[in-house]
Design a protein around this motif. Structure first.
Motif, short mmCIF file in Angstrom:
data_model
loop_
_atom_site.label_atom_id
_atom_site.label_comp_id
_atom_site.label_asym_id
_atom_site.label_seq_id
_atom_site.Cartn_x
_atom_site.Cartn_y
_atom_site.Cartn_z
N LYS A 161 -0.25 9.19 -0.79
CA LYS A 161 -1.10 9.25 0.08
C LYS A 161 -2.54 10.00 -0.37
O LYS A 161 -3.56 9.59 0.17
CB LYS A 161 -0.71 10.20 1.35
CG LYS A 161 0.52 9.65 2.01
CD LYS A 161 0.29 8.51 2.79
CE LYS A 161 1.73 8.14 3.66
NZ LYS A 161 1.22 6.90 4.18
N GLN A 221 -4.32 7.22 -1.86
CA GLN A 221 -4.89 6.17 -0.74
C GLN A 221 -5.95 6.83 -0.20
O GLN A 221 -7.08 6.04 0.17
CB GLN A 221 -3.83 6.10 0.23
CG GLN A 221 -2.68 5.15 -0.16
CD GLN A 221 -1.67 4.91 1.00
OE1 GLN A 221 -1.90 4.74 2.21
NE2 GLN A 221 -0.20 5.06 0.71
N TRP A 264 -8.42 -6.13 -2.07
CA TRP A 264 -6.93 -5.54 -2.10
C TRP A 264 -6.20 -6.84 -1.45
O TRP A 264 -4.75 -6.99 -2.19
CB TRP A 264 -6.91 -4.56 -1.02
CG TRP A 264 -5.39 -4.03 -0.58
CD1 TRP A 264 -5.03 -4.35 0.61
CD2 TRP A 264 -4.25 -3.48 -1.58
NE1 TRP A 264 -3.67 -3.78 0.58
CE2 TRP A 264 -3.21 -3.35 -0.72
CE3 TRP A 264 -4.41 -3.16 -2.69
CZ2 TRP A 264 -2.07 -2.72 -1.34
CZ3 TRP A 264 -3.32 -2.30 -3.42
CH2 TRP A 264 -2.05 -2.19 -2.58
N PHE A 276 -8.63 -0.62 1.16
CA PHE A 276 -7.36 -1.39 1.66
C PHE A 276 -7.81 -2.44 2.44
O PHE A 276 -6.99 -3.40 3.20
CB PHE A 276 -6.41 -0.45 1.83
CG PHE A 276 -5.70 0.35 0.89
CD1 PHE A 276 -4.91 -0.23 0.13
CD2 PHE A 276 -6.16 1.50 0.97
CE1 PHE A 276 -4.37 0.53 -0.79
CE2 PHE A 276 -5.58 2.53 -0.22
CZ PHE A 276 -4.78 1.88 -0.96
N ILE A 280 1.51 3.47 -3.03
CA ILE A 280 0.49 4.36 -3.47
C ILE A 280 0.68 5.67 -2.70
O ILE A 280 0.60 5.70 -1.59
CB ILE A 280 -1.00 3.73 -3.51
CG1 ILE A 280 -1.00 2.51 -4.27
CG2 ILE A 280 -1.82 4.85 -3.95
CD1 ILE A 280 -2.13 1.79 -3.74
N LYS A 334 0.98 -1.15 0.04
CA LYS A 334 -0.03 0.03 0.16
C LYS A 334 0.98 1.13 -0.10
O LYS A 334 0.60 2.52 -0.59
CB LYS A 334 -0.82 -0.15 1.18
CG LYS A 334 -1.69 1.14 1.46
CD LYS A 334 -2.44 1.01 2.80
CE LYS A 334 -3.07 2.18 3.14
NZ LYS A 334 -3.58 2.23 4.48
N ASP A 335 1.81 1.16 0.48
CA ASP A 335 2.84 2.45 0.93
C ASP A 335 3.45 2.80 -0.64
O ASP A 335 3.97 4.13 -0.68
CB ASP A 335 4.35 2.01 1.78
CG ASP A 335 3.72 1.78 3.30
OD1 ASP A 335 2.60 2.37 3.43
OD2 ASP A 335 4.21 1.12 3.83
#
Length: 251
Positions: A11, A14, A26, A21, A9, A6-7
């Motif tokens: 912020k 997100q 996901w 997520f 992507i 996820k990191d």
């Protein structure tokens, strides 16, 4: 071993995705993609660090135009995380230069903007043109090979969230894959939706809405229509063709 999380992507994107997520979609995507990377990361394009390059170059608040592609180029040396875009150093007259980009360049010339100096569309991304594929990875030599890994759920959420949050966007939907996202876009407010056949190969002339007219006598006019729409809503038009080097424009 390359990883995926996820990191990767930004912020702001997100935030647009919200509770996605926490979903099984996901988890399914990350599991499937990591499994593919664990088998042989050298066969995956683009490199994992480039999967979300389109989102990194074009923040949510800067998006003005969205061009949807299918999946990354599956030929070595082409995919770079932006739909339709290839490295600047590939000559426009070489066999490696994709037919879709050749026809995009023809359309731009027919509309009076001039031809693309190269195939790197970085400058478009930096002007708020989101170059988003409907799958963000592919196995070398196998077009569409990652379309069943779970990218669909992520891209669908990105598209619907963007359409709902950002009024007056321009959407260029070229071909069936892009047009399959129409319902998500129509849920937004005052969106300009431009549709045509896909610009690659002979398909460019097919359907009742060809990207180019037979014989390349005229284009679908999407680039001109996009700029007219943007100006109508108080925004600057996109500089589709510039003689300056792409990276120099925004260095």
């Amino acid at each position: 071993m390359p990883a995926f999380s996820k990191d990767d992507i930004p912020k702001d994107w997100q935030a647009l995705l919200g509770n996605y997520f926490d979903s099984s979609d996901w988890i399914n995507l990350t599991s499937n993609l990591q499994a593919a990377l664990d088998v042989d990361p050298t066969m995956i394009r683009p490199e994992p660090s480039q999967f979300f390059r389109a989102l990194k170059l074009t923040p949510v608040d800067s998006v003005r135009v969205v061009i949807l592609g299918q999946d990354p180029y599956h030929t070595p040396g082409l995919a770079q995380g932006l739909a339709f875009s290839i490295p600047e150093n590939i000559p426009t007259n070489s066999r490696a230069f994709p037919s879709s980009l050749r026809n995009i360049s023809k359309a731009l010339a027919l509309e009076g903007f001039g031809r693309l100096p190269n195939g790197d569309l970085y400058a478009w991304a930096k002007q708020g043109v989101l170059l988003l594929n409907t799958a963000l990875s592919v196995r070398l030599g196998e077009a569409g090979s990652h379309s069943n890994l779970g990218w669909k759920s992520l891209i669908d959420r990105l598209i619907s969230g963007l359409a709902l949050q950002r009024p007056h966007l321009v959407w260029m939907l070229w071909g069936g894959y892009a047009q399959s996202k129409l319902a998500f876009i129509e849920s937004g407010t005052d969106q300009l939706i431009l549709q045509s056949s896909h610009p690659s190969g002979l398909g460019v002339y097919k359907t009742d809405k060809p990207f180019l007219e037979p014989g390349a006598k005229a284009s679908c006019g999407h680039f001109t229509k996009a700029n007219a729409w943007l100006k109508q809503h108080g925004k600057e038009g996109v500089i589709w063709v510039s003689a300056a080097p792409q990276t120099a424009l925004f260095s």
